[in-house]
Design an enzyme around this catalytic site. Sequence first.
Site, short mmCIF file in Angstrom:
data_model
loop_
_atom_site.label_atom_id
_atom_site.label_comp_id
_atom_site.label_asym_id
_atom_site.label_seq_id
_atom_site.Cartn_x
_atom_site.Cartn_y
_atom_site.Cartn_z
N HIS A 5 31.29 43.68 33.16
CA HIS A 5 32.51 43.88 33.46
C HIS A 5 33.03 44.66 33.67
O HIS A 5 34.00 45.65 32.76
CB HIS A 5 32.84 42.27 33.40
N ARG A 9 43.89 44.41 36.11
CA ARG A 9 45.58 43.15 35.95
C ARG A 9 45.70 42.71 37.14
O ARG A 9 45.78 43.76 38.28
CB ARG A 9 46.21 43.81 34.70
N ASN A 61 48.77 38.23 33.87
CA ASN A 61 49.63 38.22 32.77
C ASN A 61 50.75 37.36 33.54
O ASN A 61 51.34 38.17 34.35
CB ASN A 61 50.20 39.41 32.21
N HIS A 75 38.00 54.17 41.82
CA HIS A 75 37.04 53.35 42.52
C HIS A 75 36.28 52.08 41.86
O HIS A 75 35.80 52.44 40.68
CB HIS A 75 37.78 54.02 43.56
#
Length: 130
Positions: A5, A9, A61, A75
Amino acid sequence: MQFLHTMLRVGNLQRSIDFYTGVLGMQLLRTSENPEYKYSLAFLGFEGGNPGQAEIELTYNWGVDSYDMGTAYGHIALGVPDAYAACEKIKAAGGNVTREAGPVKGGSTVIAFVTDPDGYKVELIQRGTL
């Protein structure tokens, strides 16, 4: 080795899940909450994700609503059968196409770019029948 993966964030987990599922057509594969350390995760992908395909891990978060992009990130790339049709579908779903489909400069491969709600770039590469 196996590519599992890529983690991004994000400032609003639901907004990002909506983009990757509703605009790009990914599946929400699983989520988890960690109240002790104040973060939430969502894993998204195509065709059930791992082990057949890599996934995107969205990390929220708690209390952080934006991040600086920095200059190192480039990207995420997705293969699509028809980049022109993909752009039309993405725009119809409310997505932000930042580079319309067309040949890459100096070549013949057809590409396009989309930007997600947090500003991450997603390249669409026309691959014909997938």
